[in-house]
Design a protein around this motif. Structure first.
Motif: not given
Ligand code: ADP
Ligand code: F6P
Length: 324
Positions: A30-51
Motif C-alpha cells: 500500500i505504501a508503494i502504491s502511494k509513492g512512499l519508500k519502505v524500510k523493513g526493520i528486523q528484530r523489532g526495537y532491538s534491530g532498530l537500535l542495531n540499525e
C-alpha cells in the motif's frame, strides 16, 4: 501521495503471530502504491537500535501471505524501555529518513511506539498477538489461527482421552488473559474451563465436578486450563489422586503460535496494515488500528493503553452451561 511523509518503516515486536506477514505485505504494497519508500526493520526495537534496516519493495513481500511467523523476525528489547534507548531509536529513524513507523505487536510494543511518537516519529500500532488481550480491539492478528490450531490439537487429545477414559488437563497460551482458553473451551466442548480472569482457586469444586461427570458415565473429562493459571501438571496429579480417574497434563506451548494463518487472519491483517499506512499518509501519529463493532477504527495510543478488557460475561456464562 502524502506531502509530508516520503519514507516509512515497519517492524514486528513481541511474540510473533500468524498473519503478521500479511500485515507487513500490506504495509509495503500500500505504501508503494502511494509513492512512499519502505524500510523493513528486523528484530523489532532491538534491530532498530542495531540499525538492522533493509529496503523493501513489492517483491520482498512476495510469497509470504501464507506463511506463519514474521519475515522481519521479532524480539523483545530491554533497552527500548529506557529514555536513552528511546531517544537513540528516534535518532536512528531520523538518520535513515524514517518519518513514519508501523509497529506490529502488542501493548508493550505500543508503549515503545508511543515513546517514539513523543520524540517526533509518526507511529501507528497494529495489534498483533495471539492472546487477544488488547483492550481497544475485538480482533488481534494471530488469535484466529492460534485458536484453530489449539482446537485441532485438543480434538486429538480428546480422542485418546476418551479411548483411555481419562481426564486431560490441557494448558493453552494467553499470558495473563483467558481468551484462547475460553474459545477452545467452547469449541472443544470442554467439561471445565479455567480462566485467570475468573478462577477462584476452588480445586475442590473442580474435583467434585469431575467425580460427578464420571458418575454420570462420561468417558473423558477435558479441563482447558489457561497459561495464566498454570500448574497443569500439579493439577493433573491432584485430580488423579482425588478422583481415581487417570489424568494427563498437556501443555500445548508454542505450536499455538506457528502455522499458516487462517483466511480471517490474512484478510484482517492485510486491511489493518493498509489502514496504518492510510493514517500515516493523513499525517496521523501515536495511533493504534483497531477492529471494533464490525469496523476498522483507530485510537490515540494513550487512550488505547488506558482501556481495560475483560472476558465477556455472557460468553463465559454460556460456556459454563455448555460444559457439563
Ligand atoms: P507485546 O508487544 O506483545 O505486549 P512485550 O510486552 O514483550 O510484547 O513488549 C515488546 C517490546 O516492546 C519490549 O521488549 C520492549 O522493547 C517494548 N516495550 C515494552 N514496554 C515498553 C515501555 N514501557 N516503553 C518502551 N518500550 C516498551
Ligand atoms: O504473547 C504471546 C505469547 O505466546 C503468550 O501467550 C505467552 O505467554 C508468551 O507469548 C510466550 O512467550 P515466549 O515465546 O517468550 O516464551
Amino acid at each position: 501521495m502524502s506531502d509530508q511523509i516520503k519514507t516509512i518503516g515497519v517492524l514486528t515486536s513481541g511474540g510473533d503471530a500468524p498473519g503478521m506477514n500479511a500485515a507487513i505485505r500490506a504495509v509495503v504494497r500500500i505504501a508503494i502504491s502511494k509513492g512512499l519508500k519502505v524500510k523493513g526493520i528486523q528484530r523489532g526495537y532491538s534491530g532498530l537500535l542495531n540499525e538492522e534496516i533493509i529496503d523493501m519493495d513489492a517483491k520482498s513481500v512476495a510469497d509470504i501471505i501464507q506463511r506463519g511467523g514474521t519475515i522481519l523476525y521479532t524480539a523483545r528489547c530491554e533497552e527500548m524501555r529506557t529514555p536513552e534507548g528511546q531517544q537513540k531509536a528516534a535518532d536512528i529513524c531520523k538518520k535513515h529518513g524514517i518519518e513514519g513507523l508501523v509497529v506490529i505487536g502488542g501493548d508493550g510494543s505500543f508503549q515503545g511506539a508511543q515513546k517514539l511518537a513523543h520524540l517526533g516519529i509518526n507511529t501507528i500500532g497494529v495489534p498483533g498477538t495471539i492472546d487477544l488481550d488488547i483492550a481497544c480491539t475485538d480482533y488481534t492478528i494471530g488469535f484466529d489461527t492460534a485458536v484453530n490450531t489449539a482446537m485441532e490439537a485438543i480434538d486429538k487429545i480428546r480422542d485418546t482421552s476418551t479411548s483411555h477414559e481419562r481426564c486431560s488437563v490441557i494448558e493453552v497460551m494467553g499470558r495473563s488473559a483467558g481468551y484462547i482458553a475460553l474459545w477452545c473451551g467452547i469449541a472443544n466442548g470442554a467439561e471445565d474451563i479455567l480462566l485467570p480472569e475468573r478462577w477462584n482457586g476452588d480445586e475442590d469444586s473442580l474435583i467434585a465436578h469431575i467425580k460427578d461427570t464420571k458418575a454420570r458415565g462420561k468417558k473423558h473429562h477435558i479441563v482447558i486450563n489457561a497459561e495464566g493459571i498454570g500448574h497443569s501438571q500439579e493439577l493433573a496429579v491432584k485430580i488423579e489422586k482425588e478422583t481415581g480417574m487417570e489424568t494427563r497434563a498437556t501443555i500445548l506451548g508454542h505450536l499455538q503460535r506457528g502455522g499458516s494463518p487462517t483466511c480471517k487472519d490474512r484478510v484482517y491483517a492485510s486491511l489493518m496494515g493498509a489502514y496504518a499506512v492510510d493514517l500515516l499518509c493523513q499525517g496521523k501519529s501515536n495511533r493504534v488500528v483497531a477492529y471494533s463493532h464490525g469496523e476498522y477504527v483507530d485510537y490515540e495510543i494513550d487512550e488505547a493503553l488506558a482501556m481495560k478488557k475483560d472476558i465477556d460475561e455472557y460468553q463465559f456464562d454460556v460456556s459454563k452451561h455448555l460444559a457439563r
